[in-house]
Design a protein around this motif. Structure first.
Motif, short mmCIF file in Angstrom:
data_model
loop_
_atom_site.label_atom_id
_atom_site.label_comp_id
_atom_site.label_asym_id
_atom_site.label_seq_id
_atom_site.Cartn_x
_atom_site.Cartn_y
_atom_site.Cartn_z
N LYS A 1 36.62 117.92 55.67
CA LYS A 1 37.79 118.62 56.02
C LYS A 1 38.13 118.54 57.51
O LYS A 1 39.42 118.39 57.93
N LYS A 2 37.26 118.23 58.39
CA LYS A 2 37.68 117.93 59.86
C LYS A 2 38.17 116.50 60.01
O LYS A 2 39.21 116.42 60.94
N LEU A 3 37.58 115.67 59.17
CA LEU A 3 38.20 114.22 59.41
C LEU A 3 39.48 114.00 58.75
O LEU A 3 40.21 113.27 59.04
N ALA A 4 39.85 115.17 57.99
CA ALA A 4 41.25 115.16 57.48
C ALA A 4 42.39 115.83 58.75
O ALA A 4 43.49 115.61 58.06
N THR A 5 41.93 116.07 59.66
CA THR A 5 42.70 116.72 60.63
C THR A 5 43.29 115.54 61.39
O THR A 5 42.90 114.50 61.28
N GLU A 6 44.15 115.90 62.23
CA GLU A 6 44.85 114.83 63.15
C GLU A 6 44.09 114.09 63.95
O GLU A 6 44.04 113.02 64.14
N GLU A 7 43.16 115.05 64.68
CA GLU A 7 42.03 114.46 65.36
C GLU A 7 41.00 113.54 64.62
O GLU A 7 40.75 112.44 65.03
N GLY A 8 40.48 113.87 63.18
CA GLY A 8 39.95 113.13 62.53
C GLY A 8 40.29 111.78 62.15
O GLY A 8 39.88 110.62 62.17
N LEU A 9 41.63 111.96 61.82
CA LEU A 9 42.39 110.61 61.19
C LEU A 9 42.81 109.76 62.50
O LEU A 9 42.73 108.51 62.24
N ALA A 10 42.83 110.28 63.64
CA ALA A 10 43.05 109.50 64.86
C ALA A 10 41.65 108.81 65.02
O ALA A 10 41.81 107.27 65.38
N MET A 11 40.45 109.45 64.91
CA MET A 11 39.24 108.69 65.03
C MET A 11 39.24 107.62 64.10
O MET A 11 38.57 106.58 64.38
N ILE A 12 39.40 107.88 62.73
CA ILE A 12 39.35 106.88 61.81
C ILE A 12 40.17 105.52 62.07
O ILE A 12 39.98 104.59 61.91
N LYS A 13 41.45 105.81 62.49
CA LYS A 13 42.48 104.84 62.93
C LYS A 13 42.05 104.02 63.77
O LYS A 13 41.90 102.89 63.92
N ALA A 14 41.24 104.86 65.17
CA ALA A 14 40.83 103.85 66.15
C ALA A 14 39.78 103.12 65.49
O ALA A 14 39.54 101.79 65.88
N LEU A 15 38.69 103.43 64.55
CA LEU A 15 37.86 102.61 64.33
C LEU A 15 38.40 101.18 63.33
O LEU A 15 37.86 100.22 63.56
N ALA A 16 39.47 101.71 62.59
CA ALA A 16 40.19 100.66 61.99
C ALA A 16 40.92 99.71 62.62
O ALA A 16 41.00 98.39 62.34
N ASP A 17 41.37 100.04 63.77
CA ASP A 17 42.12 99.23 64.51
C ASP A 17 41.17 98.57 65.63
O ASP A 17 41.67 97.62 66.38
N GLU A 18 39.81 98.92 65.49
CA GLU A 18 39.11 98.18 66.61
C GLU A 18 38.88 96.58 66.42
O GLU A 18 38.60 96.40 65.49
N LYS A 19 39.31 95.98 67.51
CA LYS A 19 39.24 94.41 67.58
C LYS A 19 37.72 94.01 67.74
O LYS A 19 37.37 93.87 68.69
N VAL A 20 36.88 93.70 66.62
CA VAL A 20 35.58 93.29 66.59
C VAL A 20 35.50 91.82 66.63
O VAL A 20 34.39 91.36 66.98
N ASP A 21 36.48 91.02 66.24
CA ASP A 21 36.33 89.57 66.04
C ASP A 21 36.07 89.00 67.57
O ASP A 21 35.90 87.79 67.34
N VAL A 22 36.55 89.41 68.66
CA VAL A 22 36.07 88.75 69.91
C VAL A 22 34.82 88.90 70.41
O VAL A 22 34.44 88.38 71.45
N PHE A 23 34.10 89.76 69.90
CA PHE A 23 32.79 89.93 70.25
C PHE A 23 31.64 88.96 69.37
O PHE A 23 32.09 88.42 68.37
N GLU A 24 30.56 88.82 69.95
CA GLU A 24 29.72 87.83 69.31
C GLU A 24 29.05 88.43 68.28
O GLU A 24 29.26 89.79 68.04
N LEU A 25 28.33 87.99 67.23
CA LEU A 25 27.88 88.28 65.91
C LEU A 25 27.02 89.36 65.96
O LEU A 25 27.03 90.40 65.14
N GLU A 26 25.98 89.41 67.15
CA GLU A 26 25.30 90.49 66.95
C GLU A 26 25.80 91.86 67.58
O GLU A 26 25.50 92.82 67.05
N ILE A 27 26.64 91.77 68.49
CA ILE A 27 27.44 92.90 68.64
C ILE A 27 28.36 93.48 67.26
O ILE A 27 28.31 94.64 67.10
N ARG A 28 28.92 92.69 66.70
CA ARG A 28 29.66 92.93 65.47
C ARG A 28 28.94 93.53 64.50
O ARG A 28 29.25 94.68 63.79
N LEU A 29 27.77 93.22 64.47
CA LEU A 29 26.81 93.53 63.36
C LEU A 29 26.46 94.97 63.83
O LEU A 29 26.20 95.73 63.11
N GLY A 30 26.06 95.25 65.12
CA GLY A 30 25.66 96.39 65.75
C GLY A 30 27.04 97.50 65.45
O GLY A 30 26.80 98.64 65.09
#
Length: 130
Positions: free
Chosen positions: A71-100
Motif C-alpha cells: 500500500k505504501k509503494l502504491a503512493t506517489e512516494e513509493g511509485l517515485a522510488m520504483i521509477k527511480a529504480l527502473a530509470d537507474e542506468k546500470v549499464d555504465v557500471f562494471e559487471l560486479e557493481i551491476r550484480l550488486g
C-alpha cells in the motif's frame, strides 16, 4: 490523566514520552521495522536500501506487514522510488557493481511484490468500475 508526559534530555530538549496506559501495547519487531522502512523511503539517499528492508519484512510471513508495504509503494512516494529504480542506468557500471545493484535493489523489490501472501491478498485487490 494525560496520555503523554514531557521528558527533557541531557541537551535540555523537551520531548513527549507516551505513558503506559491500559490501552497501549509495545510495538512488535515487525511494526518497528515497518516504521523504520517508512522513514527510509522518505529519505532520498536511503530509498534503494529500503527495497532490501521491504523484502526482509515481507519474507517474515506476516501478511499484514506485506500488505502495508505494498500500500505504501502504491503512493506517489513509493511509485517515485520504483521509477527511480527502473530509470537507474546500470549499464555504465562494471559487471560486479551491476550484480550488486541487482542483488540489493532489483531482486528484493521483485521478491516483495511477488511474495505469495501479497499475490493472494484480497485486501490489495482494487475493484474496477466498468
Amino acid at each position: 490523566m494525560f496520555p503523554h508526559k514531557a521528558v527533557v534530555d541531557e541537551n535540555g530538549i523537551s520531548t513527549q514520552s507516551p505513558q503506559s496506559t491500559a490501552r497501549s501495547r509495545p510495538q512488535t519487531e515487525l511494526e518497528t521495522g515497518f516504521r523504520e522502512w517508512t522513514f527510509l523511503i522518505s529519505r532520498q539517499n536511503s530509498r534503494f536500501q529500503s527495497f532490501k528492508m521491504a523484502w526482509e519484512l515481507t519474507s517474515k510471513e506476516r501478511t499484514e506487514t506485506g500488505q502495508r508495504i505494498i500500500k505504501k509503494l502504491a503512493t506517489e512516494e513509493g511509485l517515485a522510488m520504483i521509477k527511480a529504480l527502473a530509470d537507474e542506468k546500470v549499464d555504465v557500471f562494471e559487471l560486479e557493481i551491476r550484480l550488486g545493484i541487482f542483488k540489493d535493489r532489483t531482486l528484493p523489490s521483485f521478491r516483495t511484490i511477488s511474495h505469495s501472501d501479497i499475490l493472494s491478498s484480497l485486501i490489495l485487490e482494487t475493484p474496477l468500475d466498468t
